[in-house]
Design an enzyme around this catalytic site. Sequence first.
Site, PDB file in Angstrom:
ATOM      1  N   ASP A 176       0.901  -1.150   0.000  1.00 57.77           N
ATOM      2  CA  ASP A 176       0.000   0.000   0.000  1.00 57.77           C
ATOM      3  C   ASP A 176       0.937   1.196   0.000  1.00 57.77           C
ATOM      4  O   ASP A 176       1.571   1.494   1.025  1.00 57.77           O
ATOM      5  CB  ASP A 176      -0.896   0.013   1.239  1.00 57.77           C
ATOM      6  CG  ASP A 176      -1.909   1.148   1.147  1.00 57.77           C
ATOM      7  OD1 ASP A 176      -1.535   2.231   0.680  1.00 57.77           O
ATOM      8  OD2 ASP A 176      -3.070   0.946   1.527  1.00 57.77           O
ATOM      9  N   HIS A 177       1.045   1.857  -1.148  1.00 62.03           N
ATOM     10  CA  HIS A 177       2.144   2.828  -1.251  1.00 62.03           C
ATOM     11  C   HIS A 177       1.964   4.015  -0.308  1.00 62.03           C
ATOM     12  O   HIS A 177       2.909   4.739  -0.040  1.00 62.03           O
ATOM     13  CB  HIS A 177       2.369   3.272  -2.700  1.00 62.03           C
ATOM     14  CG  HIS A 177       1.293   4.136  -3.247  1.00 62.03           C
ATOM     15  ND1 HIS A 177       0.186   3.637  -3.857  1.00 62.03           N
ATOM     16  CD2 HIS A 177       1.154   5.477  -3.272  1.00 62.03           C
ATOM     17  CE1 HIS A 177      -0.594   4.623  -4.226  1.00 62.03           C
ATOM     18  NE2 HIS A 177      -0.040   5.755  -3.888  1.00 62.03           N
ATOM     19  N   HIS A 239      -6.067   2.588   1.393  1.00 64.86           N
ATOM     20  CA  HIS A 239      -5.262   3.749   1.794  1.00 64.86           C
ATOM     21  C   HIS A 239      -5.829   4.464   3.033  1.00 64.86           C
ATOM     22  O   HIS A 239      -5.102   4.720   3.991  1.00 64.86           O
ATOM     23  CB  HIS A 239      -5.172   4.763   0.649  1.00 64.86           C
ATOM     24  CG  HIS A 239      -4.629   4.187  -0.621  1.00 64.86           C
ATOM     25  ND1 HIS A 239      -3.565   3.312  -0.639  1.00 64.86           N
ATOM     26  CD2 HIS A 239      -4.991   4.359  -1.913  1.00 64.86           C
ATOM     27  CE1 HIS A 239      -3.307   2.976  -1.892  1.00 64.86           C
ATOM     28  NE2 HIS A 239      -4.160   3.592  -2.685  1.00 64.86           N
TER      29      HIS A 239
END
Length: 483
Positions: A176-177, A239
Site C-alpha cells: 500500500d504505497h 489507503h
Amino acid sequence: MVSRVIPVDSFDLVIFGGTGDLARRKILPGLFRRFCAGQMPPEAQIVGAARTEMDDAGFRDMVRAAIDEFGGGAEDPGQLDSFLERVGYVAVDAKGDGGWKALKDRLRDDCVRAFYFSVGPALFGDLAERLRAFGLATETSRIVVEKPFGHDLESARALNRELAQYFDETQIYRIDHYLGKETVQNLMAVRFGNVLFEPLWNAQFVDHIQITVAETVGVGGRGGYYDDSGAMRDMVQNHLMQLLCLIAMEPPAQFEPDSVRDEKLKVIRALDPVEPHHIVRGQYGADEKQPGYRAHVENERSRTESFVALKAHVSNWRWAGTPFYLRTGKMLRARTSEIAVVFKDAPHSIFGAEAGRHNNVLAIRLQPNEGMTLDVTIKEPGPGGMRLVDVPLDMTFADALGPDGANVPDAYERLVMDVIRGNQTLFMRGDEVEAAWAWTDPMIDGWEARGDVPKPYDPGSSGPEDALMLLHRDGRRWRDIKA
Ligand code: NAD
C-alpha cells in the site's frame, strides 16, 4: 540535514509487468534514484519480465525513456548508463510455460531474490504457482503484490489462500504505497517519539479526526476497472484504512513488523459497522470542459461512487465516542491528502466570549508539500486588547530539512528497498487486508441492496452537499480542500 543512505544487500529483482505503466512511472525510476543515492550495490540486478518479446537492449531503451520522462533524468549521464548495465529482460508468459527456464538461468544463488508482481491481480496466483513449479522461488525469496488485493472479503481470502500454497506469509509483501510516504512514517515518529502528543491522543482531548484524500483528476483511462470498484474499494478499504490505523493504534511494543501490524489489526477489528445514514456517496457531473463520470466510464446507468464520505467509530477504551470522518473523491477542488487531529476546546475561556472559540489542530499533510502543522492559539498582535488567533506552527519537510529533505524519497523507492532488507513493517499482512474487507463489505452490500444512487457533485467542488451536512449535523465542519 543530510540523510544517511545505508546500502542494501546484493539482490536480483524481477519485475513481472516490467513494460507496464506502474513499472515505467514508479518502480524503475525509483530504483534508479536509489542507485544514484548509492543504496544499490553495484552487482545488483533488475530483470524486466512481461509478455512482450524484447531483448535486453530494447528493454534498456524503454527504461531510459521512462527515467527521462518520469524520473527527473540523471545529474550525470554516466550514472544512467551504469544503472542500465544492471538491467535486463526476459519474455515470460504468466499463464504458460514460455520463458521461465530462461528467467531462472538469469538469477544468482547467493543474493536476495525478489519478485514484483506489477501485473493485474488475475495473474498473481499464476505467477506464484510458476515461481515454485519452475524452481525460481527459494526459501528466502520475496514476492511483492500490488493492489487491488481482492474485490471483497471472499476474493481476498481466496487470493491469500492461493498465495499461501506457494509462499509463507513472511515472504509476501502486499503493497500500500501510502505506507511508504515519509509523512506517514513521521506520524509514528511524532506520536511515539515525543511526550507531547501521546497523553492527549484519546477521546478525552481529541474532538474528532478527519482524513481527506482528494484528487482533481477523473477516472482517466481506468474507467472499466474503476466502475467495477468505486471509491470505497479503490481508496477507503486500503489507503484511508491504513491512515486510520496509524492514527488510532496503540503504541506497539517495538517498531517491528508484527508488533505494528498486530496493533493495526486491533483497530480494524474495533471499528463499528457504519450506519447507512453516516455514509455519503457521490458521482461527479459534467462541466463546460469535460463530460461527467458516467460518460468517462461509458456507462450511462452507473451507480458507482467517485466520492465517498463516512463517519466511523473505533469502539475501544481510547477512542470511545470520538468520530473519525473519512472522505475521498475524484474531480475535487484540489489535490490534497491530509489527516487532521482536531483537539477539544480549552475547558474554560478566561478571555471572555469575544475572544471566540479556539482549538488546536494537528494537520499531517501527505501531499502536496509533505509536512505537518500544529495550529496554536496566540494573542492577536497589536494594541486591540486580548483577541485570540490560531497560528500554524509549520513543519514542511522541505523547509525543515533543507535541500536534502526536499528530496524525500518516493514511496515506491522506500518500499522496494524495504523488500530487499526483508522488513515487512510497512506492508499489509493477510489478516489485516481481510479485516478491512470485512468492515467495508457490509457497507457496499447495503447500498447495493437498497439500490442507492450516488449524489451528483460539481467538478472542482468539495463533493456533494450531503457530505458537508454529515459534519454540520454534528456541529462540526470539514477543513477546506486546498492545495
Ligand atoms: P499495465 O496494463 O500497464 O501493465 C501490465 C503488465 O503486465 C505489462 O507489462 C504486460 O506485458 C504484463 N502482462 C500482462 N499479461 C501478462 C502475461 N500473461 N504474462 C506476463 N506478463 C503479462 O498495468 P499497470 O498499470 O502497470 O498495473 C500493474 C499492477 O499494478 C495492477 O495490479 C494495478 O492494479 C497495480 N497498480 C497500478 C498503478 C498505476 O499507477 N499504474 C497504481 C497502483 C496499482
